[in-house]
Design an enzyme around this catalytic site. Structure first.
Site, PDB file in Angstrom:
ATOM      1  CG  LEU A 291      21.577 -19.145   9.755  1.00  0.00           C
ATOM      2  CD1 LEU A 291      20.245 -18.434   9.842  1.00  0.00           C
ATOM      3  CD2 LEU A 291      21.591 -20.359  10.665  1.00  0.00           C
TER       4      LEU A 291
ATOM      5  N   GLY B 265      23.137 -17.830  -0.571  1.00  0.00           N
ATOM      6  CA  GLY B 265      22.348 -18.039  -1.769  1.00  0.00           C
ATOM      7  C   GLY B 265      22.940 -17.267  -2.921  1.00  0.00           C
TER       8      GLY B 265
ATOM      9  CB  VAL C 139      20.830 -16.341   5.540  1.00  0.00           C
ATOM     10  CG1 VAL C 139      19.877 -16.206   6.720  1.00  0.00           C
ATOM     11  CG2 VAL C 139      20.112 -16.001   4.242  1.00  0.00           C
TER      12      VAL C 139
ATOM     13  CG  ASP D  65      13.428 -21.470  -6.422  1.00  0.00           C
ATOM     14  OD1 ASP D  65      13.647 -22.531  -7.025  1.00  0.00           O
ATOM     15  OD2 ASP D  65      14.317 -20.843  -5.817  1.00  0.00           O
TER      16      ASP D  65
END
Ligand code: ATP
Length: 967
Positions: A589, A592, A597, A708
């Site tokens: 997916l 980061g 992910v 964030d």
């Protein structure tokens, strides 16, 4: 006067002033006597002397020069070192090709300089070619730059392979081996479609080979577990590095000893109760020693015994044998509460009784022999040991160094980490206390016959031996592995009686100490309990496999009906643990800063999950472990419809995995760009920011400043509602709920637009008998006397009520954290910041959703930051945005945090803004979202849309299909 061969820059400049305006080529002056050239700062490292003027030397590294000097330099050269400065200068100028031209095109020189490699192959130090003219300054700078580049290159070469590569490499390898293995295997879903499955990766035989670890532990594991079951069946799985004990009668997994971290999980049939004991890794040179941790195993089993049978007196006879930290986490899966127990260095902690009764876990320090160990709903027998309960005050947030990053997608600024991320520091006192935790310590006895390597049952004095036999009843997980079966030579009549102590012959018993602070892996500990906020007590101590599931029913009410809990629980019961091997990884997916992910399906369940995979090695190398830990701890705390639910966590092959809800709708950044004009209609924006506001409010109440916020971190669930994700940059702080009298702070009454906001309304689409609008429809206020009366009453009621401010309005941090376009001015200015930064980012978010761009974006990061601090807020003429929306943005994007909307009393202030007028906050999760992702079928999700002959995933808005495909 002796000439120092290391010329300072200023000396060279002086030289140039004397006569030379330009130097061509490299200046490299070797100095044998002075040793390493440029070793001292402030000296130019670039001088090279042509010892023979007639010989044009190729630029050489300093080492080259030195080596050659030793061999080639005529002895006379050495003698000349002490010549007068004048002579040396003359020599220097001989080496320099002076150019008489008046000027030099700098760009040319740079270009030329860059074109010409300045050092010979294999050289290690910079140099400048003689043939190309450059200015002295350029030469100096060029050398510095090239030296810096060289140093960087050397550093890069000396560094291990890129962790990102390493991590993705691991995953890729997993994929590859699956592709090979999975073709036509039983893992394929119905229809013969090949799925990607995580294989059981074979462990390399390293000094810490798990296979060896298993070897070291299996004997004692067998011996220990035999006492639990009259007919245990054992299987060793070197791939997943575990030994599993299964009841031959019931087929249930009883216990598992994992070589990866040497963990033992205890599970028992229907009443699955897990206990994971984390044992110390044997030292490389002790790998051949027998069962180094068997006492721990015994301790774990004693723990289990404590649930069902009295602990015999002799368990209190303890001596300390192993001070290596271990952890035990127990949980009773089917009980309402999960009770973690930690054991390390001889102490076994148990949760505070009161808290456990109310499904809240706190750690405690208990050394009281008379204190019964309570597991689940049952009181454990008394243990004769000292007990001490200690309460440690919550620690406050720790200010950390600065950290800047940007995690926007490709069109956005990429993160620039300038400083360390903020980390909540916790004490690591072994056997002591940690933040906000009660800790317990127990001494447990573990007697075993070390001479024989056998455990001795004290009840019948039988020895426990193993007999190998084929294990046909192994769970599918271990069919391909070595199997062995153990039986105990104990009186079968006593099969129900569990030996709760072990005779200690020659080796002192173990004293295991509990350490509630998580280890680096942070997976099997009570680390979440060390949260410094008050809510931490409601977070459970979660073992990586057992406790999350065990605690979820009690601790995540909003998701308690979710079928995914059951699916995970079933797998865990069936195999005794949950690992990556139980998931089909279907799709990456995204990645980061700290992990990748994947969309994954729990095998055989049709349940999609998002699994965040973090490579512990990578995290450790990059010092990102604290960020991962922060995210993990926060995820464990969350129970909110607009925040992620952590279903499970585990570590497979040193990959820490977080199993979360999968959001098929992508993120708001992508979704916004799919909108006409790349901005959301105001109603849609209002919906999304309203849900974000509730999520932020909840986080603040937990003592979490999110920091964030940006569209990329707002995911869209399958039902179209949002999920705020990504907590690794969050700040955790203490919360001091304050009761504020409404009159004292001039709190305005809630801006209710009609009956819809009344507390009696349970229909999100109902605004009272005469109001047929949804919470997000334009406000329609019946101008009746009744409506006015209701409104006045509500206002009066609100005025009379005190207000509780439970958000951390006083929290402060100096970290430089966030995304450039979203950074609050106080963060940029380094003035210290608190929860108000979330209201700033909230304003930027609303602005971006409405206008399709952020308000202060400049040409580059620096300009953006300058704009944030200096530039006034401006609104574009197009698109047309309501006054209320602009007014709210204006209130939020106030540069002084103390004047910013939300700073004083938190989200409540913002909720009352007219922009949200008419919104039923309580029922927002029942409101119809602007867009809903299309039906997701995990069973076919691995297929490309074309293969399925349909769009895999899309958005429908008002029945209209938008072209929005994820895959
Ligand atoms: N539960 C989820 N469902 C669907 N996609 C997700 C989920 N969680 C994360 N993602 C996607 O996976 C990608 C990586 O997420 P991740 O949180 O690791 O990285 P990030 O948001 O860039 O933050 P960080 O760098 O701080 O880790 C993101 O693009 C995100 O949209």
């Amino acid at each position: 006067m002796r000439f120092r061969h290391l010329l300072e820059e200023k000396d060279l400049v002086k030289l140039v002033r004397v006569g030379a305006s330009v130097i061509t080529g490299a200046l490299c002056y070797s100095n044998e006597q002075e040793g390493i050239m440029g070793s001292s700062r402030g000296h130019c490292e670039i001088v090279e002397v042509k010892y023979e003027a007639s010989t044009v030397q190729r630029p050489q590294t300093f080492r080259h020069v030195r080596a050659q000097d030793r061999e080639q330099r005529p002895p006379v050269m050495k003698k000349t070192h002490n010549k007068a400065l004048e002579n040396d200068i003359n020599k220097l100028f001989e080496a320099v090709n002076l150019r008489t031209s008046k000027s030099l095109d700098l760009s040319d020189s740079w270009r030329n300089a860059s074109k010409k490699p300045m050092k010979s192959a294999g050289s290690h130090s910079p140099g400048i070619g003689f043939s190309e003219p450059v200015s002295l300054k350029q030469a100096l700078r060029g050398l510095c730059i090239s030296q810096a580049a060289e140093m960087a290159a050397v550093k890069r070469m000396s560094m291990p392979a890129s962790p990102r590569i390493s991590e993705s490499g691991k995953i890729t390898n997993l994929y590859r081996s699956v592709m090979v293995e999975a073709g036509g295997s039983g893992c394929s879903p119905a229809g013969g479609v090949r799925r990607t499955e995580i294989p059981r990766v074979k462990e390399e035989s390293t000094s810490y080979s798990s296979g060896t670890l298993i070897q070291g532990h299996q004997e004692s594991f067998k011996s220990a577990t035999q006492s639990y079951c009259s007919s245990p069946s054992y299987s060793v799985n070197p791939n997943v590095k575990s030994i599993k004990c299964t009841s031959s009668e019931s087929g249930h997994a009883l216990a598992e000893c994992s070589g990866n971290g040497v963990e033992i999980s205890l599970v028992e049939g229907e009443r699955t109760r897990g206990a994971a004991i984390k044992l110390p890794q044997p030292k490389a040179n002790s790998l051949n020693q027998s069962a180094p941790s068997s006492p721990h195993i015994a301790a774990a089993l004693v723990l289990k015994d404590a649930e069902s049978s009295p602990v015999p007196d002799d368990i209190s006879h303890v001596s300390q044998v192993n001070k290596q930290a271990s952890e035990i986490v127990c949980s009773q899966h089917n009980s309402v509460s999960a009770l973690p127990h930690h054991i390390s260095d001889g102490n076994l902690s148990k949760p505070d009784k009161k808290i456990s009764d109310s499904n809240k876990i706190a750690s405690g320090s208990i050394k009281d022999a008379a204190t019964p160990l309570k597991v689940g709903n049952r009181a454990a027998p008394k243990l004769r040991r000292k007990s001490k309960l200690q309460t440690v005050p919550a620690s406050s947030a720790v200010k950390s160094n600065k950290d800047v990053r940007s995690t926007r997608s490709t069109s956005r600024v990429k993160p620039v980490i300038k400083n360390k991320n903020l980390v909540i520091k916790k004490s690591k006192k072994v056997g002591g206390t940690t933040d906000g935790n009660l800790k317990a310590s127990y001494e447990v006895n573990s007697d075993r016959d070390h001479s024989s390597g056998q455990l001795i049952c004290q009840r019948c004095q039988c020895s426990l031996t193993d007999t190998s036999k084929d294990s046909s009843k192994n769970p599918p997980e271990t069919t391909s592995t070595e199997a062995f079966t153990g039986s105990r030579n104990c009186d079968t009549n006593k099969s129900d009686s569990i030996p709760t102590s072990w005779e200690n012959r020659g080796t002192p018993a173990v004293k295991v100490n509990m350490n509630p602070k998580s280890t680096e892996k942070g997976d099997i500990s009570q680390s979440s309990k060390s949260s410094i906020c008050d809510f931490s007590s409601s977070t459970t101590s979660l073992s990586e496999e057992s406790s999350l599931s065990g605690s979820t029913y009690g601790n995540r009410p909003h998701m308690s009906k979710d079928m995914r809990w059951g699916a995970i629980d079933r797998v865990r019961k069936q195999y005794g643990f949950l690992g990556l091997s139980h998931f089909n990884l279907l799709k990456k997916l995204g990645s980061g800063d700290i992990g990748t992910v994947y969309l994954a399906e729990l095998i055989g369940t049709n349940c999609p999950f998002a699994i965040k995979v973090m490579d512990n090695d990578f995290l450790a190398r990059r010092k990102k472990m604290p960020r991962a830990q922060t995210e993990r701890e926060i995820l464990r705390m969350l129970d909110h419809p607009f925040l992620p639910t952590l279903y499970a966590q585990f570590t497979s092959d040193n990959l820490a995995c977080l199993v979360m809800e999968f959001c098929p709708g992508g993120d708001l950044h992508v979704l916004r760009q799919k909108q006409p004009g790349r901005y959301f209609p105001e109603q849609a924006a209002r919906f999304y920011v309203a849900e974000v506001l509730l999520a932020l409010e909840y986080l603040h109440m937990l003592g979490i400043v999110y920091r964030d916020l940006k569209p990329e971190n707002i995911l869209v669930r399958e039902d179209g509602h949002i999920m705020l994700t990504d907590f690794d940059l969050s700040l955790r702080c203490s919360v001091n709920p304050t009761l504020v009298k409404s009159s004292s702070v001039g709190i305005e009454p809630p801006r209710v637009s009609g009956p819809c906001a009344g507390s009696n309304c349970i229909d999100p689409f109902c605004a009272g008998p005469s109001c047929k609008v949804s919470c997000f429809s334009p406000r329609i206020i019946p101008s009746t006397a009744r409506a006015r009366k209701l409104k006045a009453e509500a206002a009066a009621q609100a005025r009379s009520l005190p207000q509780l401010v439970a958000e951390p309005t006083e929290a402060r941090s100096n970290s430089f954290v966030g995304t450039h376009e979203y950074l609050a001015p106080e963060i940029i200015k380094g003035e210290g910041h608190g929860s108000a930064v979330d209201w700033w980012t909230f304003g930027v978010l609303l602005y971006e959703l409405l206008y399709g761009k952020t308000p202060f974006k400049g040409a580059g990061n620096e300009e953006t930051l300058a704009n944030v601090v200096l530039q006034n807020l401006k609104f574009p003429d197009s698109p047309i945005v309501s006054f209320q929306a602009r007014d709210l943005i204006r209130g939020l994007l106030v540069k002084e945090p103390e004047c910013r909307l939300g700073t004083e009393t938190g989200a409540a202030e913002i909720k009352r803004h007219p922009f949200f007028e008419g919104l039923n906050w309580a029922l927002i999760r029942c409101a119809v979202p602007p867009q809903i992702p299309e039906f997701y079928d995990a069973g076919n999700s691995h297929l490309a849309p074309q293969e399925k002959g349909e769009k895999f995933m899309g958005y429908s808005a008002n029945g209209e299909q938008l072209e929005f495909e994820l895959f």
